[in-house]
Write a protein that holds these residues in place. Structure first.
Motif, mmCIF file in Angstrom:
data_model
loop_
_atom_site.group_PDB
_atom_site.id
_atom_site.type_symbol
_atom_site.label_atom_id
_atom_site.label_comp_id
_atom_site.label_asym_id
_atom_site.label_seq_id
_atom_site.Cartn_x
_atom_site.Cartn_y
_atom_site.Cartn_z
ATOM 1 N N GLY A 111 0.823 -1.192 0.000
ATOM 2 C CA GLY A 111 0.000 0.000 0.000
ATOM 3 C C GLY A 111 0.864 1.251 0.000
ATOM 4 N N PRO A 112 0.254 2.427 0.072
ATOM 5 C CA PRO A 112 0.997 3.689 -0.005
ATOM 6 C C PRO A 112 1.935 3.937 1.161
ATOM 7 C CG PRO A 112 -1.329 4.094 0.431
ATOM 8 C CD PRO A 112 -1.201 2.647 0.082
ATOM 9 N N VAL A 113 1.906 3.068 2.183
ATOM 10 C CA VAL A 113 2.885 3.210 3.264
ATOM 11 C C VAL A 113 4.305 3.106 2.707
ATOM 12 C CG1 VAL A 113 2.923 0.731 3.846
ATOM 13 C CG2 VAL A 113 3.476 2.446 5.595
ATOM 14 N N ARG A 114 4.474 2.361 1.636
ATOM 15 C CA ARG A 114 5.818 2.145 1.087
ATOM 16 C C ARG A 114 6.405 3.406 0.453
ATOM 17 N NH1 ARG A 114 5.729 -1.213 -4.443
ATOM 18 N NH2 ARG A 114 4.365 0.095 -5.693
ATOM 19 N N VAL B 39 7.286 -1.403 7.603
ATOM 20 C CA VAL B 39 7.556 -0.306 6.670
ATOM 21 C C VAL B 39 7.238 1.041 7.322
ATOM 22 C CG1 VAL B 39 6.948 0.720 4.448
ATOM 23 C CG2 VAL B 39 7.195 -1.756 4.646
ATOM 24 N N LEU B 40 6.114 1.123 8.029
ATOM 25 C CA LEU B 40 5.750 2.371 8.697
ATOM 26 C C LEU B 40 6.767 2.720 9.786
ATOM 27 C CD1 LEU B 40 3.911 4.754 9.198
ATOM 28 C CD2 LEU B 40 2.449 3.271 10.601
ATOM 29 N N ARG C 208 11.158 6.167 11.685
ATOM 30 C CA ARG C 208 12.499 6.265 12.256
ATOM 31 C C ARG C 208 13.439 7.069 11.356
ATOM 32 N NH1 ARG C 208 13.765 1.339 11.952
ATOM 33 N NH2 ARG C 208 15.091 1.563 10.127
ATOM 34 N N ASP C 209 13.289 6.895 10.027
ATOM 35 C CA ASP C 209 14.177 7.586 9.089
ATOM 36 C C ASP C 209 13.874 9.076 8.979
ATOM 37 O OD1 ASP C 209 15.413 5.212 8.585
ATOM 38 O OD2 ASP C 209 14.387 4.830 6.679
ATOM 39 N N VAL D 67 -4.342 3.624 17.517
ATOM 40 C CA VAL D 67 -3.618 2.898 18.560
ATOM 41 C C VAL D 67 -2.880 1.698 17.973
ATOM 42 C CG1 VAL D 67 -5.616 1.445 19.146
ATOM 43 C CG2 VAL D 67 -3.815 1.897 20.867
ATOM 44 N N GLU D 68 -3.398 1.163 16.879
ATOM 45 C CA GLU D 68 -2.789 -0.020 16.275
ATOM 46 C C GLU D 68 -1.360 0.216 15.797
ATOM 47 O OE1 GLU D 68 -7.242 -0.498 15.469
ATOM 48 O OE2 GLU D 68 -5.773 1.125 15.671
ATOM 49 N N VAL D 69 -0.982 1.464 15.534
ATOM 50 C CA VAL D 69 0.366 1.746 15.017
ATOM 51 C C VAL D 69 1.226 2.496 16.033
ATOM 52 C CG1 VAL D 69 -0.473 1.775 12.637
ATOM 53 C CG2 VAL D 69 -0.254 3.930 13.894
ATOM 54 N N ALA D 70 0.792 2.542 17.283
ATOM 55 C CA ALA D 70 1.520 3.314 18.294
ATOM 56 C C ALA D 70 2.965 2.851 18.417
ATOM 57 C CB ALA D 70 0.799 3.215 19.642
ATOM 58 N N THR D 71 3.175 1.535 18.404
ATOM 59 C CA THR D 71 4.551 1.045 18.566
ATOM 60 C C THR D 71 5.410 1.315 17.332
ATOM 61 O OG1 THR D 71 3.873 -1.165 17.766
ATOM 62 C CG2 THR D 71 3.845 -0.770 20.168
ATOM 63 N N ASP D 72 4.774 1.545 16.179
ATOM 64 C CA ASP D 72 5.525 1.860 14.967
ATOM 65 C C ASP D 72 6.152 3.251 15.034
ATOM 66 O OD1 ASP D 72 4.527 -0.549 14.061
ATOM 67 O OD2 ASP D 72 2.908 0.374 12.890
#
Length: 437
Positions: A356-359, A401-402, A407-408, A427-432
């Motif tokens: 998906g567009p996350v990439r 990927v997220l 991080r980058d 909340v599902e992506v909090a650790t990302d």
């Protein structure tokens, strides 16, 4: 000489050279048989042991008329290939006899995006923006929005938005050499497909011809490792497909001569340069790939039919743009177009995966200034929350990927921006989003 300018103490001094109108050009030979002889020389004869002129050009030489190659340039090139002065004049006379209007100029990059685009000539070399900031001024005169809508790029016409990058000139389309084995490999599949293309002119024939060229290019690369030969083969195919489109519908319709499902041949040449950039010594391979892919984006950026590979792989587009030194506003523009393309049509169901567009997030985040970087992340996280609220699910690869993209790029954000984005994120992506505390 096309033009000349002197720059003295920062001031550009124009010479005022007279323009030569191609509509006034006439055949250099007045002999009644000159055109017929020139046609034979162009399509069927050689003087230097190489292929006839028609092998590298449109079959009938229409590209020379379309892009207004002058009598002098045609004659000089024919003499370079060892035609006599008289024979070269006959070839130029044949070109002048073709019922093809001079739509562009030899120096106009085909499909150059801009408001004044015309046919395959595009908007001309003058449409190339002088700076990256000029793109921002044109697209966002009131500044980049803090919360850009996910479909903000739906209003972008990629054929009319001028960019600070030139698409390839026609001289860069023409193959440098023709390898006779192209037409015998695989039981002559390319020759058979080319004959069918000339005979039927159907979309299916064009797809088959393009597929044959791509297949043979891959075979050449696997068996010989010769990236340069692959590039030349795909240039050859691109010229023939350009002429197919010129003859079957032209370039002024809403599809610019690139029907949905039609061969994305500027992409294919760019892809050959893209792969060569990592392993070969082809000069400026990333810049070449970027230039070809901007031509493809101008005529067909996807239209909801993007597969993640064709007509454009937008992750790769951003990679070559970054490697070619594109400015932050060009990257932002391409990110907005590409992320919208890769969230609809065939890729709509892949939003929650790594395809998906996350990439597309990683490349822009490295080069885009903090406020715009935050706005791009805000746009993505808002759409991510909507996707999850509608019952969507995220794969583990999507999270990876997220997380890498955050991080980058998070060190270019202020602590306040990071806190605001984390609060916005589902909340599902909090650790990302754990990096850069």
């Amino acid at each position: 000489m096309l033009d000349l300018a002197l720059v003295v103490d920062g001031k550009r001094l124009e010479t005022g050279l007279l323009a030569d109108d191609p509509a006034t050009w006439t055949a250099p030979s007045t002999d009644a048989g000159a055109s017929a002889r020139g046609q034979r020389f162009f399509t069927a004869e050689s003087r230097d042991g190489g292929p006839p002129c028609a092998r590298c050009h449109a079959d009938d030489g229409a590209d020379l008329a379309y892009f207004a190659f002058s009598n002098h340039s045609v004659i000089a090139r024919a003499e370079h290939h060892l035609f006599s002065a008289e024979e070269a004049a006959d070839i130029a006379s044949y070109v002048r006899s073709l019922p093809v209007a001079a739509v562009g100029h030899a120096f106009d990059p085909p499909f150059q995006p801009g408001e004044t685009k015309v046919g395959a000539a595009g908007a001309g070399h003058g449409a190339v923006l002088p700076t990256d900031d000029a793109l921002a001024e044109a697209l966002f005169p009131d500044g980049f929005p803090d919360a850009p809508a996910w479909d903000i790029a739906a209003s972008f016409d990629t054929s009319t938005i001028a960019l600070p990058v030139a698409t390839p000139s026609w001289s860069r389309w023409l193959p440098r050499k023709i390898d006779a084995t192209w037409f015998t490999r695989g039981d002559g599949m390319l020759a058979i497909a080319e004959a069918a293309l000339a005979e039927s002119g159907s979309l299916e024939a064009a797809q088959a011809f393009s597929s044959a060229a791509v297949h043979l290019g891959t075979e050449i690369l696997i068996t010989t490792g010769d990236h340069a030969s692959r590039v030349e083969l795909l240039r050859y195919a691109a010229v023939k497909l350009w002429d197919w489109q010129r003859r079957h519908g032209g370039f002024d319709g809403p599809d610019h001569g690139f029907p949905d499902g039609g061969p994305a041949f500027p992409y294919e040449v760019g892809f050959a340069f893209f792969e060569a950039a990592f392993v070969s010594g082809l000069p400026d391979a990333m810049h070449q790939a970027f230039s070809w892919w901007m031509a493809q984006a101008a005529v067909n950026p996807g239209r909801g039919h993007t597969t993640g590979d064709r007509p454009l792989n937008w992750r790769d587009v951003l990679t070559v743009a970054d490697s070619a030194g594109a400015g932050p506003w060009t990257l932002t523009y391409l990110h907005l177009v590409g992320s919208l393309e890769e969230s609809q049509g065939a890729l709509a169901d892949d939003f929650g995966t790594d395809r998906g567009p996350v990439r597309l997030l990683a490349v822009p985040l490295r080069r885009v200034d903090g406020p715009v970087r935050a706005a791009l992340l805000r746009r993505f996280l808002t759409r991510e929350a909507e996707f999850l609220a509608d019952g969507g699910a995220l794969t583990s690869d999507h999270h990876v990927v997220l997380g890498n993209a955050w991080r980058d790029g998070c060190d270019g954000l202020t602590p306040e921006q990071r806190a605001e984005l984390r609060a916005l994120a589902p909340v599902e992506v909090a650790t990302d989003l754990a990096a850069c505390p």
